[in-house]
Design an enzyme around this catalytic site. Structure first.
Site, PDB file in Angstrom:
ATOM      1  N   HIS A   1       0.824  -1.216   0.000  1.00  0.00           N
ATOM      2  CA  HIS A   1       0.000   0.000   0.000  1.00  0.00           C
ATOM      3  C   HIS A   1       0.858   1.266   0.000  1.00  0.00           C
ATOM      4  O   HIS A   1       0.365   2.337  -0.349  1.00  0.00           O
ATOM      5  CB  HIS A   1      -1.032  -0.018   1.141  1.00  0.00           C
ATOM      6  CG  HIS A   1      -0.524   0.386   2.482  1.00  0.00           C
ATOM      7  ND1 HIS A   1      -0.205  -0.517   3.470  1.00  0.00           N
ATOM      8  CD2 HIS A   1      -0.290   1.605   3.011  1.00  0.00           C
ATOM      9  CE1 HIS A   1       0.201   0.140   4.542  1.00  0.00           C
ATOM     10  NE2 HIS A   1       0.166   1.425   4.294  1.00  0.00           N
TER      11      HIS A   1
ATOM     12  N   ASP B   1      -0.079  -7.569   1.726  1.00  0.00           N
ATOM     13  CA  ASP B   1       0.416  -6.188   1.680  1.00  0.00           C
ATOM     14  C   ASP B   1       1.950  -6.130   1.683  1.00  0.00           C
ATOM     15  O   ASP B   1       2.553  -5.702   2.658  1.00  0.00           O
ATOM     16  CB  ASP B   1      -0.168  -5.425   2.872  1.00  0.00           C
ATOM     17  CG  ASP B   1       0.050  -3.925   2.792  1.00  0.00           C
ATOM     18  OD1 ASP B   1       0.479  -3.451   1.722  1.00  0.00           O
ATOM     19  OD2 ASP B   1      -0.212  -3.240   3.795  1.00  0.00           O
TER      20      ASP B   1
ATOM     21  N   GLY C   1       5.274  -0.729   6.247  1.00  0.00           N
ATOM     22  CA  GLY C   1       6.364  -1.325   5.484  1.00  0.00           C
ATOM     23  C   GLY C   1       7.564  -1.632   6.352  1.00  0.00           C
ATOM     24  O   GLY C   1       8.438  -2.397   5.958  1.00  0.00           O
TER      25      GLY C   1
HETATM   26  N1  ARG Z   1      -1.221   2.009   7.350  1.00  0.00           N
HETATM   27  C1  ARG Z   1      -0.279   2.705   8.162  1.00  0.00           C
HETATM   28  C2  ARG Z   1       0.790   3.327   7.313  1.00  0.00           C
HETATM   29  O1  ARG Z   1       0.542   3.450   6.138  1.00  0.00           O
HETATM   30  C3  ARG Z   1       0.242   1.837   9.263  1.00  0.00           C
HETATM   31  C4  ARG Z   1      -0.788   1.635  10.265  1.00  0.00           C
HETATM   32  C5  ARG Z   1      -0.395   0.717  11.333  1.00  0.00           C
HETATM   33  N2  ARG Z   1      -1.365   0.875  12.338  1.00  0.00           N
HETATM   34  C6  ARG Z   1      -1.301   0.294  13.517  1.00  0.00           C
HETATM   35  N3  ARG Z   1      -2.216   0.593  14.390  1.00  0.00           N
HETATM   36  N4  ARG Z   1      -0.373  -0.583  13.806  1.00  0.00           N
HETATM   37  O2  ARG Z   1       1.779   3.846   7.770  1.00  0.00           O
END
Ligand code: ARG
Length: 282
Positions: free
Chosen positions: A83, A137, A235
């Site tokens: 993503h 992902d 990531g």
């Molecule tokens: N999707 C987020 C990013 O793009 C990471 C989110 C992780 N969230 C969590 N509660 N561990 O950086």
């Protein structure tokens, strides 16, 4: 989900700080002390395999264009989240981002020196990545030059005890430290625990934010909340027993009780890619 995640990432940091509700979805902010939420500063040399993904063109130069994390598993091989390379995030396909780089060996992103900045020569995004459930992902970056020194971490294959629920793990990143769009200059880490799959199956049975799938995802945090990864950490590596077990992927809010962090399971990536060795390209 896909759009919401992407929006969280592409929001300019100043704007994100001013609009906490947008930058983190629907969730209430957690306590300010509560990576990485509830974390502590670390030197890049303590986790040389943790790298920052950067594009100053797309994300501005103040924090060296950092927008995601990554984990080095070979001298020219870096893993990150699929993503992170989404068109919604990058404003186009990753090949079009001319200054897409990996920054390694640099603790403080405010300093434009130290460590290495290496151009990404090739990006491979898992074609099976599903932005609805968040399954699969991961993406593989090939660097134009090798990383210096011994900055590669071994991957934990299927059946590795590092995946056992209750294990202590550490997540690393330059992401939001409060859930309100507060981005640190320096690298941070947080200690979390590998949680039972049942916990995340209950927390994320399927919905707008994603669906927990134990075969391809890993659940970690603290049952009572507090320590977690957050926006901007995606990531980046989750390490247990010195081996890479996860890549930061998703969650609802950050550090909230009952909503643990969800990671891409590294053994799933190895199986998908047919990788049998702990490190690639060595
Ligand atoms: N999707 C987020 C990013 O793009 C990471 C989110 C992780 N969230 C969590 N509660 N561990 O950086």
């Amino acid at each position: 989900m896909r759009r919401r995640l992407a929006r969280a990432l592409v929001l300019p940091l100043a704007l994100a700080a001013a609009m906490p509700a947008l930058s983190m979805g629907f969730s209430a902010p957690v306590a300010a002390d509560s990576v990485v939420i509830g974390g502590f500063p670390v030197e890049a040399s303590q986790s040389p395999w943790t790298v920052a993904l950067s594009s100053r063109d797309r994300f501005g130069g103040t924090r060296a264009g950092q927008f995601c994390g990554g984990a080095a598993v070979g001298p020219t091989t870096v893993l990150t989240a699929a993503h992170c390379l989404d068109e919604d995030v990058l404003g186009g396909p990753p090949e079009r981002v001319r200054d897409l780089k990996v920054i390694a060996g640099r603790t403080d992103l405010l300093s434009d020196r130290g460590g290495q900045e290496i151009a990404v020569r090739r990006t491979w995004v898992n074609p099976a990545y599903d932005g609805g459930s968040n399954a699969g992902d991961f993406a593989v970056l090939t660097l134009a030059e090798p990383l210096q020194g011994d900055s590669v971490i071994g991957m934990a294959a299927d059946g590795d005890p590092a995946y056992t629920a209750g294990e202590t793990a550490t997540v690393y990143g330059w992401g939001d430290i409060s859930g309100t769009g507060e981005y640190p200059d320096g690298l941070r880490a947080a200690r979390v625990r590998v949680l039972p799959d049942a916990l995340c199956e209950d927390a994320y049975p399927g919905g707008m934010d994603g669906t927990y799938d134990a075969a391809s995802m890993l659940c970690a945090g603290e049952a009572e909340g507090g320590r977690d990864a957050c926006q901007g950490d995606s990531g980046g590596p989750l390490v247990a027993q010195g081996r890479l077990i996860g890549l930061v992927s998703w969650g609802i809010g950050c550090g909230r009780a009952g909503n643990p962090g969800v990671y891409m399971r590294v053994s799933h990536l190895m199986r998908t890619l047919g990788w049998t060795r702990a490190s690639e390209g060595v």
